[in-house]
Design a protein around this motif. Sequence first.
Motif, PDB file in Angstrom:
ATOM      1  N   GLN A  18       0.922  -1.368  -0.071  1.00 49.63           N
ATOM      2  CA  GLN A  18       0.085   0.012   0.083  1.00 49.63           C
ATOM      3  C   GLN A  18       0.787   1.286  -0.226  1.00 49.63           C
ATOM      4  O   GLN A  18       0.400   2.183  -0.308  1.00 49.63           O
ATOM      5  CB  GLN A  18      -1.018   0.037   1.180  1.00 49.63           C
ATOM      6  CG  GLN A  18      -0.351   0.221   2.630  1.00 49.63           C
ATOM      7  CD  GLN A  18       0.052  -1.120   3.202  1.00 49.63           C
ATOM      8  OE1 GLN A  18       0.764  -1.935   2.571  1.00 49.63           O
ATOM      9  NE2 GLN A  18      -0.007  -1.190   4.677  1.00 49.63           N
ATOM     10  N   TYR A  19       2.163   1.220   0.365  1.00 53.45           N
ATOM     11  CA  TYR A  19       2.979   2.318   0.460  1.00 53.45           C
ATOM     12  C   TYR A  19       3.891   2.248  -0.612  1.00 53.45           C
ATOM     13  O   TYR A  19       4.312   3.055  -1.259  1.00 53.45           O
ATOM     14  CB  TYR A  19       3.742   2.393   1.842  1.00 53.45           C
ATOM     15  CG  TYR A  19       2.762   2.671   2.863  1.00 53.45           C
ATOM     16  CD1 TYR A  19       2.031   4.048   2.662  1.00 53.45           C
ATOM     17  CD2 TYR A  19       2.838   1.898   4.051  1.00 53.45           C
ATOM     18  CE1 TYR A  19       0.974   4.295   3.833  1.00 53.45           C
ATOM     19  CE2 TYR A  19       1.923   2.317   5.004  1.00 53.45           C
ATOM     20  CZ  TYR A  19       0.859   3.482   4.973  1.00 53.45           C
ATOM     21  OH  TYR A  19       0.443   3.880   5.999  1.00 53.45           O
ATOM     22  N   LYS A  91       3.445   7.730  -2.132  1.00 57.38           N
ATOM     23  CA  LYS A  91       3.541   6.453  -2.492  1.00 57.38           C
ATOM     24  C   LYS A  91       5.038   6.208  -2.662  1.00 57.38           C
ATOM     25  O   LYS A  91       5.656   7.414  -3.059  1.00 57.38           O
ATOM     26  CB  LYS A  91       2.961   5.767  -3.491  1.00 57.38           C
ATOM     27  CG  LYS A  91       1.389   6.115  -3.627  1.00 57.38           C
ATOM     28  CD  LYS A  91       0.805   5.020  -2.602  1.00 57.38           C
ATOM     29  CE  LYS A  91      -0.743   5.321  -2.486  1.00 57.38           C
ATOM     30  NZ  LYS A  91      -1.350   4.657  -1.244  1.00 57.38           N
TER      31      LYS A  91
END
Length: 212
Positions: A18-19, A91
């Motif tokens: 997710q990152y 991100k």
Amino acid sequence: MRLRHKPWAKEKIANYPQYVIQNPEQYNGNWKELFENNNPVHIEVGTGKGRFVTEMAKANPDINYIGIELQESVIVAALDRLIEAELPNVKLLNTNGEDLQKFFGKADVDRIYLNFSDPWPKNRHEKRRLTHESFLRIYEEILKNNGEIHFKTDNRGLFEYSLVSFSEYGLGLKYVSLDLHKSDFEGNIMTEYEEKFSAKGHPIYRCEVIYS
């Protein structure tokens, strides 16, 4: 300085998709889909331990930030910052800056940050400098019209080289400072290197250029 190897870094990166985006090619032309908004996208090439990109994201929640870093043992520090801050507008990409066109389509990016890039001082390494013509061509392919590069360094030789490179490429100069911390520039967010070098009394050079 020799980089300390962290054998556990790859596994940790994989545990936080997710990152750290695992397959960024699929978002070429579709980064707004990933962020789930139409906000501008700013990228930092060579994000290091992530201080700059995370602090920028905190200060500008209406901008999406992408930090790009090749070294796994470095990007995990940026990942730790994101895990702690839980920022929805950041991100990370664990990849090489030479591959930007694989991940970003035309006009995907509004601004590129180049902070304290390796100066590669030897002439035979000129093409590795992130302000060399070959990189400027890559940036042009992914930036919107009137997209910008914001560049900071403590290396005067690299700064002078970059100003010439920008000029010869036909970029417009919006801002230049030969000693950022003694200028009237507001809202500066320091990187780890910037804090280290400025504490030693090194002037920080900064410029903004625009593709038009």
